[in-house]
Every structure is written in structure tokens, then in C-alpha cells.
Design a protein around this motif. Structure first.
Motif, short mmCIF file in Angstrom:
data_model
loop_
_atom_site.label_atom_id
_atom_site.label_comp_id
_atom_site.label_asym_id
_atom_site.label_seq_id
_atom_site.Cartn_x
_atom_site.Cartn_y
_atom_site.Cartn_z
N GLU A 1 0.83 -1.21 0.00
CA GLU A 1 0.00 0.00 0.00
C GLU A 1 0.86 1.26 0.00
O GLU A 1 0.53 2.25 -0.66
N ARG B 1 -4.80 -0.38 4.29
CA ARG B 1 -4.87 0.74 3.36
C ARG B 1 -5.15 2.05 4.12
O ARG B 1 -4.54 3.09 3.83
N GLN B 2 -6.03 1.98 5.10
CA GLN B 2 -6.32 3.15 5.93
C GLN B 2 -5.06 3.58 6.69
O GLN B 2 -4.76 4.77 6.80
N ILE C 1 -2.50 5.42 4.45
CA ILE C 1 -2.89 6.82 4.19
C ILE C 1 -2.49 7.70 5.37
O ILE C 1 -1.98 8.81 5.19
N LEU C 2 -2.69 7.19 6.58
CA LEU C 2 -2.29 7.94 7.77
C LEU C 2 -0.77 8.07 7.84
O LEU C 2 -0.24 9.13 8.20
N GLU D 1 2.13 2.08 -3.42
CA GLU D 1 1.11 2.74 -4.23
C GLU D 1 1.09 4.25 -3.98
O GLU D 1 0.65 5.03 -4.83
N LEU D 2 1.56 4.65 -2.80
CA LEU D 2 1.59 6.07 -2.44
C LEU D 2 2.93 6.71 -2.78
O LEU D 2 3.18 7.86 -2.45
N ASP E 1 1.32 8.18 5.37
CA ASP E 1 1.71 9.18 4.38
C ASP E 1 1.56 10.59 4.94
O ASP E 1 2.44 11.44 4.77
N LYS E 2 0.46 10.84 5.62
CA LYS E 2 0.24 12.16 6.22
C LYS E 2 1.32 12.47 7.25
O LYS E 2 1.84 13.59 7.31
#
Length: 337
Positions: free
Chosen positions: A58, A283-284, A287-288, A61-62, A290-291
Motif C-alpha cells: 500500500e 490501506r487506511q 494513508i495515515l 502505491e503512495l 503518508d500524512k
């Protein structure tokens, strides 16, 4: 003529200055190495051992490519507090950019280990109820955030599905890891729900498979074993192979429905499982992550919750003579026939 020469000379000086500035700028950009992030990952339970690889995928992908702009230090334990503490201390001494932990207990340990640092902690598959892991969902506080494991919600759903499958069951044996932090909040919602429908919960805390075996051996010697089904709530004892096998063999011998988690050991398995959807949860978490790596303080990022995933072993239910209604099947995300 002299004036024209002066103007041309000034233009040449200006042009040369601009060229030098551009060269200096470009040489600085070329010489500057891209940031390489270091992430420590601690998986504290074999049952969810696939999460590190899903997380890496994941993250790629980012835009985070392992070996290029991110390096992972993946460690695994299986309910081993001392070893987990040593791993977390190493992450801290290595000054990693992020610590990613799962499930609850190692996440609590990570929060404690980083208390005097600025290292952000990201958790997943972790209960927040009664654990002190965060201040609030909207403002987790400190330098921690993550993906909530909805333990109490899942416990109630598992109880309700077991009642649909075995409506005549009046006594449910509920084994769990003694002293595990997420159990209390689940039992607090289960007890009144069971009482309201006339079901008795027979709670059994244990430290390991040996204690479970001793208890079930003792019950086997009685005229009646004392319960109608085995219900697993979200906790680590039931999803360790040794303990599950002991309980599954007992259930098979006495023709008892056993469910709550989806697990199979040899010829022995559960009839249903309700848990979180691991790929979606990870996946969630990515995303965190990445932030956080982009500079957002972890403690200001709201906690999100995992979605549940319902799987039913229709074949196993039929072998026990259970009637699985169409309404239940329609709610299942996966049916094993």
C-alpha cells in the motif's frame, strides 16, 4: 558609441550572473539526496502476520519504494512482552521516522516507549476503549494515531450471529487471554446483551493452551460439560494455533458449534468468523502514514475505524445440523460451501 558599449557590457554581466546563479542552484539540487524514511514495524501476533507485506504494498502505491525512499525494519513477536519492549527500545535508539504497531498491546507499549521522544506511532488492529491509547478520536494527542479495532462492536456481532445459528443455546463458553487489556470493554457490552435474551456467559480466562486443555479435560469427566457453544471474542488466546486446536478438537468431539473467528487447524475449524477486513484496514493505515511522513503531527490526525468482514462456513454448519437462514447468508462477505 561608448554609451552603447556600456549597455552591452552591463547586459553581459547580468547574463553571466544569472547563468552562475542557475548553475549553483542546479548543482545544489543535483547534489541533494532525497529523504529516505525509516519505519519500524512491530507485529505482535502471528494471526495477523500478513500485515507488514500488505502495508509495504500500500505504501508503494503512495510512492514509497522500499530501498529507494523508505526502509523498513520489520519485527515479529507472538504475545512476548519482554521481547517487544526490546524491539521498541531499538526503534527509539535508531530514531526511526515512524513506528507502526499492531495489535493493541504492542501499540500501548509503543506509546509508552516513545513518551519522551518525538517519534510518531501509528497503530492498527488496536482497541481504544479502556486502553488509554488516545485522548479522543478527533484529537488522539501526543504523537499517536491509527486505525481503531472495533472490539466491542465485533463482540456483539459475533454473539448475535451465534444466536442466529444456534437459537436454542443458553450457555456460551467464552475463553480469553487472562489480563489482556481489550477484554474488559467487550465483556461490559456482552454481559447485558446476553442477560437480556436469557443467555449465560461462562467466562474462562487462561494464560495458555495448557490451561485451556486442563479445563476442558475436567469438563469432559462430568456428566454434562456445562455449555452449548464456544464463542470467541476478539482477543489473542483463541487465535493462537495451540489453544484453538485444543478447543476445536473438544468442540468436534462433543458436536458443539464453535465460532467468532475464521480459523482452521487440520480437520478442525470454526463455523463463522467476524473480524476486520485486513487489506482495507492496512490501506487506511498507509494513508495515515503518508500524512505523518509528510509532516502532519500524528496526534492531530483523527483516528479512523476498521470495517468488519463476515465469513461463514456453510459446509461446517450443515455438518452440525445447523440451519443457516438466507438472511444470514445474504449478509456474509464470504461463504464457504
Amino acid at each position: 558609441m561608448v554609451k552603447g558599449n556600456k549597455i552591452r557590457f552591463r547586459r553581459q554581466i547580468l547574463l553571466a550572473t544569472l547563468l552562475i546563479a542557475v548553475c549553483v542552484f542546479l548543482s545544489g539540487c543535483i547534489g541533494k539526496k532525497p529523504k529516505v524514511y525509516r519505519v519500524g514495524i512491530l507485529c505482535g501476533l502471528d494471526y495477523i502476520g500478513a500485515i507488514p507485506d500488505i502495508f509495504k504494498s500500500e505504501m508503494s502505491e503512495l510512492g514509497y519504494i522500499e530501498g529507494e525512499n523508505i526502509i523498513y525494519d520489520v519485527r515479529r513477536t507472538n504475545f512476548e512482552p519482554d521481547k517487544e519492549q526490546q524491539i521498541l527500545e531499538k526503534f527509539v535508539s535508531d530514531r526511526v521516522d515512524l513506528i507502526f504497531t499492531f495489535p493493541t498491546e504492542v501499540s500501548m507499549a509503543a506509546k509508552a516507549a516513545t513518551r519522551e521522544t518525538e517519534i510518531p506511532v501509528l497503530f492498527a488492529i488496536a482497541n481504544i476503549e479502556g486502553t488509554g491509547l488516545i485522548d479522543s478520536v478527533r484529537q488522539p494527542g501526543g504523537h499517536i494515531t491509527g486505525v481503531r479495532y472495533p472490539g466491542p462492536d465485533l463482540a456483539i456481532k459475533r454473539f448475535e450471529v451465534m444466536r442466529e445459528l444456534v437459537p436454542e443455546a443458553k450457555r456460551m463458553w467464552v475463553p480469553f487471554q487472562r489480563g489482556y487489556p481489550i477484554v474488559t470493554s467487550q465483556l461490559e457490552v456482552l454481559r447485558p446483551a446476553a442477560e437480556a435474551v436469557g443467555v449465560t456467559l461462562i467466562e474462562f480466562p487462561a494464560d495458555n493452551a495448557a490451561e485451556v486443555q486442563a479445563e476442558l479435560n475436567a469438563r469432559s469427566k462430568l456428566d454434562k460439560i456445562g455449555f452449548d457453544v464456544i464463542l470467541f471474542i476478539p482477543e489473542p488466546l483463541s487465535c493462537t494455533i495451540d489453544a484453538f486446536e485444543v478447543m476445536a478438537k473438544f468442540a468436534y468431539k462433543h458436536k458443539l458449534p464453535i465460532g467468532g473467528i475464521t480459523m482452521q487447524v487440520g480437520d478442525y475449524g470454526s463455523i463463522f468468523g467476524i473480524d476486520v477486513d485486513d487489506p482495507k484496514t492496512v490501506r487506511q493505515a498507509a494513508i495515515l502514514a503518508d500524512k505523518i511522513l509528510r509532516g502532519t503531527p500524528a496526534g492531530t490526525i483523527p483516528v479512523v475505524s476498521s470495517e468488519s468482514y463476515f465469513e461463514i462456513n456453510y459446509k461446517a454448519a450443515q455438518e452440525l445440523g445447523l440451519k443457516v437462514n438466507e438472511g444470514l447468508l445474504s449478509r456474509a462477505d464470504k461463504i464457504i460451501r
